[in-house]
Design a protein around this motif. Structure first.
Motif, PDB file in Angstrom:
ATOM      1  N   LYS A 518       0.833  -1.211   0.000  1.00 56.95           N
ATOM      2  CA  LYS A 518       0.000   0.000   0.000  1.00 56.95           C
ATOM      3  C   LYS A 518       0.862   1.252   0.000  1.00 56.95           C
ATOM      4  CE  LYS A 518      -3.882  -2.166   2.396  1.00 56.95           C
ATOM      5  NZ  LYS A 518      -4.730  -2.196   3.622  1.00 56.95           N
ATOM      6  N   ALA A 519       1.943   1.221   0.770  1.00 55.99           N
ATOM      7  CA  ALA A 519       2.840   2.378   0.800  1.00 55.99           C
ATOM      8  C   ALA A 519       3.459   2.612  -0.571  1.00 55.99           C
ATOM      9  CB  ALA A 519       3.933   2.162   1.848  1.00 55.99           C
ATOM     10  N   SER A 520       3.853   1.548  -1.247  1.00 59.05           N
ATOM     11  CA  SER A 520       4.465   1.674  -2.579  1.00 59.05           C
ATOM     12  C   SER A 520       3.492   2.281  -3.578  1.00 59.05           C
ATOM     13  CB  SER A 520       4.933   0.301  -3.065  1.00 59.05           C
ATOM     14  OG  SER A 520       5.446   0.386  -4.378  1.00 59.05           O
ATOM     15  N   GLU A 521       2.253   1.810  -3.568  1.00 59.88           N
ATOM     16  CA  GLU A 521       1.259   2.344  -4.508  1.00 59.88           C
ATOM     17  C   GLU A 521       0.943   3.808  -4.207  1.00 59.88           C
ATOM     18  OE1 GLU A 521      -2.246   0.029  -4.859  1.00 59.88           O
ATOM     19  OE2 GLU A 521      -1.257  -1.485  -6.104  1.00 59.88           O
ATOM     20  N   SER A 522       0.838   4.146  -2.952  1.00 63.14           N
ATOM     21  CA  SER A 522       0.541   5.536  -2.587  1.00 63.14           C
ATOM     22  C   SER A 522       1.670   6.461  -3.020  1.00 63.14           C
ATOM     23  CB  SER A 522       0.320   5.641  -1.078  1.00 63.14           C
ATOM     24  OG  SER A 522      -0.740   4.826  -0.656  1.00 63.14           O
ATOM     25  N   ILE A 523       2.909   6.039  -2.779  1.00 59.88           N
ATOM     26  CA  ILE A 523       4.066   6.861  -3.162  1.00 59.88           C
ATOM     27  C   ILE A 523       4.152   6.981  -4.676  1.00 59.88           C
ATOM     28  CG2 ILE A 523       6.591   6.955  -3.114  1.00 59.88           C
ATOM     29  CD1 ILE A 523       6.410   5.590  -0.350  1.00 59.88           C
ATOM     30  N   ALA A 524       3.846   5.902  -5.394  1.00 58.76           N
ATOM     31  CA  ALA A 524       3.877   5.943  -6.859  1.00 58.76           C
ATOM     32  C   ALA A 524       2.862   6.943  -7.402  1.00 58.76           C
ATOM     33  CB  ALA A 524       3.607   4.552  -7.429  1.00 58.76           C
ATOM     34  N   MET A 525       1.644   6.921  -6.868  1.00 54.90           N
ATOM     35  CA  MET A 525       0.620   7.866  -7.331  1.00 54.90           C
ATOM     36  C   MET A 525       1.007   9.300  -6.997  1.00 54.90           C
ATOM     37  SD  MET A 525      -2.168   8.609  -8.804  1.00 54.90           S
ATOM     38  CE  MET A 525      -2.866   6.988  -9.123  1.00 54.90           C
ATOM     39  N   LEU A 526       1.513   9.529  -5.790  1.00 56.81           N
ATOM     40  CA  LEU A 526       1.943  10.869  -5.396  1.00 56.81           C
ATOM     41  C   LEU A 526       3.087  11.350  -6.293  1.00 56.81           C
ATOM     42  CD1 LEU A 526       1.750  13.217  -3.361  1.00 56.81           C
ATOM     43  CD2 LEU A 526       3.409  11.975  -1.946  1.00 56.81           C
ATOM     44  N   ASP A 527       3.996  10.473  -6.606  1.00 58.83           N
ATOM     45  CA  ASP A 527       5.130  10.829  -7.461  1.00 58.83           C
ATOM     46  C   ASP A 527       4.661  11.209  -8.857  1.00 58.83           C
ATOM     47  OD1 ASP A 527       7.717  11.274  -8.212  1.00 58.83           O
ATOM     48  OD2 ASP A 527       8.219   9.164  -8.480  1.00 58.83           O
ATOM     49  N   MET A 528       3.713  10.454  -9.415  1.00 57.71           N
ATOM     50  CA  MET A 528       3.211  10.754 -10.753  1.00 57.71           C
ATOM     51  C   MET A 528       2.485  12.098 -10.780  1.00 57.71           C
ATOM     52  SD  MET A 528       0.808   8.469 -13.299  1.00 57.71           S
ATOM     53  CE  MET A 528      -0.704   8.765 -12.385  1.00 57.71           C
ATOM     54  N   LEU A 529       1.663  12.365  -9.771  1.00 57.57           N
ATOM     55  CA  LEU A 529       0.960  13.652  -9.710  1.00 57.57           C
ATOM     56  C   LEU A 529       1.950  14.805  -9.564  1.00 57.57           C
ATOM     57  CD1 LEU A 529      -1.960  12.646  -7.307  1.00 57.57           C
ATOM     58  CD2 LEU A 529      -2.075  12.933  -9.793  1.00 57.57           C
ATOM     59  N   THR A 530       2.987  14.603  -8.774  1.00 60.40           N
ATOM     60  CA  THR A 530       4.015  15.635  -8.621  1.00 60.40           C
ATOM     61  C   THR A 530       4.753  15.859  -9.929  1.00 60.40           C
ATOM     62  OG1 THR A 530       4.288  14.895  -6.333  1.00 60.40           O
ATOM     63  CG2 THR A 530       5.974  16.346  -7.209  1.00 60.40           C
ATOM     64  N   SER A 531       4.968  14.787 -10.684  1.00 61.21           N
ATOM     65  CA  SER A 531       5.609  14.914 -11.993  1.00 61.21           C
ATOM     66  C   SER A 531       4.768  15.754 -12.939  1.00 61.21           C
ATOM     67  CB  SER A 531       5.841  13.517 -12.584  1.00 61.21           C
ATOM     68  OG  SER A 531       6.422  13.585 -13.873  1.00 61.21           O
ATOM     69  N   PHE A 532       3.440  15.549 -12.926  1.00 61.08           N
ATOM     70  CA  PHE A 532       2.550  16.361 -13.765  1.00 61.08           C
ATOM     71  C   PHE A 532       2.609  17.835 -13.354  1.00 61.08           C
ATOM     72  CE2 PHE A 532      -0.380  12.440 -14.372  1.00 61.08           C
ATOM     73  CZ  PHE A 532       0.470  11.962 -15.351  1.00 61.08           C
ATOM     74  N   ALA A 533       2.614  18.067 -12.052  1.00 59.98           N
ATOM     75  CA  ALA A 533       2.677  19.449 -11.560  1.00 59.98           C
ATOM     76  C   ALA A 533       3.996  20.101 -11.955  1.00 59.98           C
ATOM     77  CB  ALA A 533       2.496  19.474 -10.041  1.00 59.98           C
ATOM     78  N   HIS A 534       5.083  19.341 -11.884  1.00 57.86           N
ATOM     79  CA  HIS A 534       6.396  19.870 -12.276  1.00 57.86           C
ATOM     80  C   HIS A 534       6.396  20.269 -13.746  1.00 57.86           C
ATOM     81  CE1 HIS A 534      10.820  20.197 -12.378  1.00 57.86           C
ATOM     82  NE2 HIS A 534      10.706  19.633 -13.574  1.00 57.86           N
ATOM     83  N   GLN A 535       5.825  19.414 -14.606  1.00 54.31           N
ATOM     84  CA  GLN A 535       5.800  19.709 -16.036  1.00 54.31           C
ATOM     85  C   GLN A 535       4.985  20.961 -16.315  1.00 54.31           C
ATOM     86  OE1 GLN A 535       7.592  18.171 -18.253  1.00 54.31           O
ATOM     87  NE2 GLN A 535       6.854  19.431 -19.943  1.00 54.31           N
ATOM     88  N   CYS A 536       3.918  21.155 -15.543  1.00 52.23           N
ATOM     89  CA  CYS A 536       3.079  22.339 -15.744  1.00 52.23           C
ATOM     90  C   CYS A 536       3.806  23.603 -15.325  1.00 52.23           C
ATOM     91  CB  CYS A 536       1.780  22.187 -14.963  1.00 52.23           C
ATOM     92  SG  CYS A 536       0.595  23.506 -15.255  1.00 52.23           S
ATOM     93  N   THR A 537       4.657  23.519 -14.295  1.00 51.84           N
ATOM     94  CA  THR A 537       5.376  24.703 -13.830  1.00 51.84           C
ATOM     95  C   THR A 537       6.483  25.127 -14.791  1.00 51.84           C
ATOM     96  OG1 THR A 537       6.823  23.287 -12.493  1.00 51.84           O
ATOM     97  CG2 THR A 537       4.888  24.224 -11.406  1.00 51.84           C
ATOM     98  N   VAL A 538       7.114  24.155 -15.459  1.00 48.08           N
ATOM     99  CA  VAL A 538       8.204  24.498 -16.382  1.00 48.08           C
ATOM    100  C   VAL A 538       7.681  24.813 -17.779  1.00 48.08           C
ATOM    101  CG1 VAL A 538       9.875  23.115 -15.113  1.00 48.08           C
ATOM    102  CG2 VAL A 538       8.631  22.075 -17.006  1.00 48.08           C
ATOM    103  N   SER A 539       6.453  24.421 -18.092  1.00 45.24           N
ATOM    104  CA  SER A 539       5.847  24.707 -19.393  1.00 45.24           C
ATOM    105  C   SER A 539       4.509  25.396 -19.168  1.00 45.24           C
ATOM    106  CB  SER A 539       5.639  23.415 -20.198  1.00 45.24           C
ATOM    107  OG  SER A 539       6.847  22.689 -20.316  1.00 45.24           O
ATOM    108  N   ASN A 540       4.052  26.073 -20.191  1.00 49.77           N
ATOM    109  CA  ASN A 540       2.794  26.813 -20.102  1.00 49.77           C
ATOM    110  C   ASN A 540       1.637  25.889 -20.459  1.00 49.77           C
ATOM    111  OD1 ASN A 540       0.942  28.866 -19.832  1.00 49.77           O
ATOM    112  ND2 ASN A 540       1.311  29.703 -21.879  1.00 49.77           N
ATOM    113  N   TYR A 541       1.230  25.062 -19.480  1.00 45.97           N
ATOM    114  CA  TYR A 541       0.153  24.097 -19.697  1.00 45.97           C
ATOM    115  C   TYR A 541      -1.125  24.596 -19.038  1.00 45.97           C
ATOM    116  CZ  TYR A 541       3.351  20.485 -21.477  1.00 45.97           C
ATOM    117  OH  TYR A 541       4.247  19.759 -22.218  1.00 45.97           O
ATOM    118  N   VAL A 542      -2.254  24.033 -19.475  1.00 43.53           N
ATOM    119  CA  VAL A 542      -3.559  24.438 -18.949  1.00 43.53           C
ATOM    120  C   VAL A 542      -4.342  23.195 -18.566  1.00 43.53           C
ATOM    121  CG1 VAL A 542      -4.725  24.393 -21.194  1.00 43.53           C
ATOM    122  CG2 VAL A 542      -5.550  25.928 -19.414  1.00 43.53           C
TER     123      VAL A 542
END
Length: 831
Positions: A518-542
């Protein structure tokens, strides 16, 4: 059927195979390697068979290569097919690196499209089939697997191993899939196969089982995944120039694997997608939380690989296993500490998904697990990367008092290391050379010196095994080698004496292994969402919206934008039920392919929960994505360009639905002009019978005229400026999508002038073109068709206003007045 069942959401395990010493547990002669078939052994066989023998399958073409590398997964799959009239396939995937077990039972069509989609998602290295599917004659499923999964070994085993009689230990886990006989039968076969070939068995309640169907996801076949470069680049598979490479800003291996899976299998449930988008929006708004989570994720090791190491038990104990067990406990201790630090980074989180991840991590019984580890392992033991430091950590990991002889072995180790260091100091004083002490996990301690520091001296003869590495000499002595042997022997004693204590600890950890899953799955989902947020901050996404229409303002191709420093030219896109078939024309290199891929990539990004590169974006949920892009000959299967086109197009026609997205870039150019035009027109008419969104790039300008009889066909073109001065011609690509067609520009003739074709050739070609144009009959019904289109578009516009408008009465009245004036203007222009 056994009463053993498997829960679709269970994290506990499942299966325990018992080690035996005789050969009765071996699979059978059919499991031998001589039956494994790889690409090279199947190519000649495939080339002999006609492509028409299997007209409904996704063809094996150059675009059908397996997507992505195998460095993140080592999946093995067992498959069994039902014997009834309806095609039902049971599958069980196991990742040998993470011990993740995924079950699936699919009611498929005769094309096996859903089965191939699931296989492409996990890209298995071995496919286990019943021997009856291969001998005496191959089943249709086997032939399709050979054609579409060329990199996988197909391994036949006895039919008797495909049964659902899983051990009684798993009885509590089968809730929810009692009737899924085929996937349970595949599970029994693959577990027996792994036990036999890998020489390992899994402990009770250790494997993570998941049941997955095809519902709730977008179907993407392997051809489309390769055409769109979702996971790997076509030209250079090692490069990161793919959609996965663009979006992958993950910090953990678990997050990277989850992102890859989602890229190949986007969601189709709007509620779940919007939950992810809400979480990404929360992270973007709260920068402090975002950076804190990102920093906390970075030090994590691969938890899935750690779980695999904890639950797999070799049949024969060894010193190496004892050493690795201590490593695993140290890494687990380090991971639990990191999870506590990660929980502290959730400050001020209000989003429901992020809060659910935090609550799950907080509710896990990590404190009890950490306390039990600290009872056995010294508190000051930490995970380090240096080989020598890690060896010292292993040596002193277990607390004193568990074994009296253990302290004696440690003392021997310490004294031997001290003696070695004193001996090396004596070498420095005796020979007056600045010797350095080095260490490697394989060679142990050895000596080195910079060649320049020797000056004109020669190494004394006492130093042996001299090797030169650039400007450094490495060497050793007989005494150093003896000390290394003694150190190794003392460490072996330490490991063996610690083994019983460590194994008892790991056995207790296995009882709570679901906590780590459960910890692995939770961390994986959090990591993926953080990756999306990072991409939005470095690029002009909507943030995208989900409606009944596809509407993109100033959309950009995410891959092209990341590759080139030049400013990318954005384009608008609009498709609805009234304009669902769009023909795109334009000269070569004008940007048609980039525009088509851009639409598909943005649709995938939106459905995995990522922001998209645009100023505004609205998408209709896509259930299946199809592409026909590549025009390469397929030498391996003896298929020409035209054959490849027809195979892939037949696959699209047989599987397209009203909610699909179809991207076709050129069609019918591999045969004669008249045949190609006729076939392309007929294919377009067939696609027009559906409500799918279709974007069709073509050089057949006749289609832009003949297909206008259909009111839902829209003509677009890529804008190009032509500058003519004296006898010179220049073309400037603007990469802008405009309404209407551009078949009067004769770009082919202009391009011929630019590249330097002789003037007499250009002149003759122009004369023939004008002669052909003059013989064409002009359609007298064009204005009537355009009026019908305008009325249909008005109807669709009014329906959209009715469904989704939030304007008050006054604003709505003004907006309707504006729509009325635009409609009148368009109609007057058509009279």
């Amino acid at each position: 059927m056994s009463s053993s069942k498997l829960s679709s959401s269970s994290y506990s395990s499942v299966y325990r195979s018992t080690p035996t010493s005789d050969n009765s547990t071996r699979l059978s002669a059919y499991g031998s390697r001589k039956y494994c078939r790889r690409t090279s052994s199947r190519a000649s066989e495939r080339s002999k068979s006609s492509f028409s023998s299997l007209p409904t399958r996704r063809p094996k073409t150059s675009a059908s290569a397996c997507v992505g590398g195998r460095d993140n997964h080592s999946f093995v799959v067992a498959m069994i097919e039902g014997r009834g009239v309806a095609t039902e396939v049971g599958m069980c995937f196991i990742d040998l690196r993470t011990s993740e077990c995924i079950l699936s039972q699919i009611a498929d069509s005769q094309t096996y499209v859903k089965t191939l989609h699931k296989l492409n998602l996990y890209n298995p290295v071995e496919i286990i089939l019943s021997v009856t599917a291969i001998e005496p004659s191959k089943s249709k499923l086997c032939k399709i697997l050979e054609d579409n999964m060329p990199m996988a070994s197909i391994i036949p085993i006895g039919r008797k191993y495909f049964n659902d009689a899983i051990e009684e230990d798993s009885a509590s886990l089968i809730l929810g899939i009692t009737s899924k006989f085929y996937c349970l039968a595949a599970t029994g076969a693959i577990l027996k196969y792994i036990e036999s070939t890998q020489n390992i068995f899994f402990t009770n309640h250790s494997i993570k089982f998941k049941y997955q169907g095809c519902e709730g996801t977008m179907m993407i076949d392997c051809v489309t995944a390769r055409n769109l470069e979702l996971i790997s680049n076509i030209n250079n598979p090692r490069s990161n120039h793919s959609l996965y490479g663009v979006l992958n800003n993950t910090r953990t291996p678990m997050g990277a694997r989850l992102l890859r899976t989602n890229t190949l299998q986007p969601l189709s449930d709007v509620t779940t997608i919007n939950m992810r988008l809400d979480a990404v929006e929360e992270l973007i708004r709260h920068e402090e939380t975002f950076f804190a989570i990102q920093t906390a994720l970075k030090p994590f090791q691969d938890i899935d690989h750690l779980i695999t190491a904890l639950i797999q038990v070799p049949k024969k104990p060894s010193v190496k296993h004892a050493e690795q067990s201590i490593n695993n406990v140290i890494i687990l201790k380090h991971t639990l500490k990191l999870i506590n630090l990660l929980k502290e980074s959730f400050t001020g989180v209000q989003n429901s998904l992020l809060d659910a991840i935090y609550s799950l991590l907080n509710d896990l019984r990590l404190e009890a697990l950490e306390e039990r580890i600290n009872d056995v392992i010294n508190e000051d033991i930490t995970y380090v990367k240096s080989p020598l430091a890690l060896r010292n950590q292993r040596c002193y990991a277990v607390r004193a008092g568990f074994n009296g002889l253990l302290d004696v072995a440690r003392q021997t180790y310490k004294e031997t290391v001290d003696d070695l260091n004193e001996m090396i100091d004596q070498y420095r004083e005796q020979y007056q050379i600045p010797i350095k002490t080095q260490f490697s996990s394989t060679a142990g301690f050895y000596l080195s010196i910079n060649i320049e520091q020797l000056e004109d001296k020669q190494l004394p003869l006492i130093f042996i095994n001299v090797k030169k590495k650039r400007k450094t000499l490495t060497f050793t002595t007989l005494e150093v080698m003896k000390k290394n042997t003694k150190i190794s022997d003392s460490l072996t004693e330490v490991y063996l004496m610690s083994d019983k204590t460590i194994e008892d600890l790991i056995s207790e950890i296995r009882n709570d292994i679901s906590v780590l899953y459960k910890a692995s799955e939770s961390i994986a989902m959090l990591d993926m969402l953080t990756s999306f947020a990072h991409q939005c901050t470095v690029s002009n996404y909507v943030r995208p919206e989900f409606t009944d229409t596809l509407a993109i303002k100033a959309g950009r191709n995410p891959m092209r934008e990341s590759l080139y420093v030049d400013t990318f030219v954005p384009n608008d896109t609009y498709a609805s039920s009234a304009t669902n078939f769009q023909l795109i024309t334009g000269p070569n290199m004008s940007g048609k392919s980039t525009y088509l891929r851009q639409i598909a990539l943005m649709s995938i990004m939106s459905q995995i929960g990522s922001y998209v590169p645009a100023e505004y974006a609205s998408f209709r949920i896509v259930d299946q994505l199809f592409t026909r892009i590549c025009n390469d000959d397929n030498i391996e299967s003896n298929a020409s360009t035209f054959v490849v086109e027809m195979r892939e197009t037949a696959y699209i026609l047989q599987n397209v639905t009203d909610d699909s997205l179809v991207i076709i870039d050129e069609l019918g150019r591999g045969t004669s002009t008249h045949d190609g035009l006729g076939i392309t027109y007929a294919i377009c008419e067939e696609l027009l019978k559906t409500k799918a969104f279709i974007f069709f790039a073509t050089h057949f300008h006749e289609l832009t005229r003949s297909l206008t009889v259909y009111p839902n066909v829209v003509n677009l073109h890529l804008e190009v400026e032509i500058e003519e001065e004296d006898s010179r011609v220049a073309m400037k690509y603007l990469y802008r999508v405009k309404d209407g067609r551009n078949d009067e520009e004769h770009y082919g003739l202009k391009f011929g002038q630019i590249i330097g074709l002789p003037e007499n050739v250009i002149r003759k070609a122009t004369e023939l073109k004008e002669l052909i144009d003059s013989n064409k009959e002009k359609s007298t019904s064009n204005k009537i068709i355009q009026r019908r289109k305008t009325l249909l578009q008005l109807t669709q516009h009014l329906l959209q206003i009715r469904r989704s408008s939030n304007l008050d009465k006054e604003e709505l009245r003004k907006y309707l007045k504006m729509v009325q004036e635009e409609f009148i203007t368009k109609m007057e222009a058509l009279f």
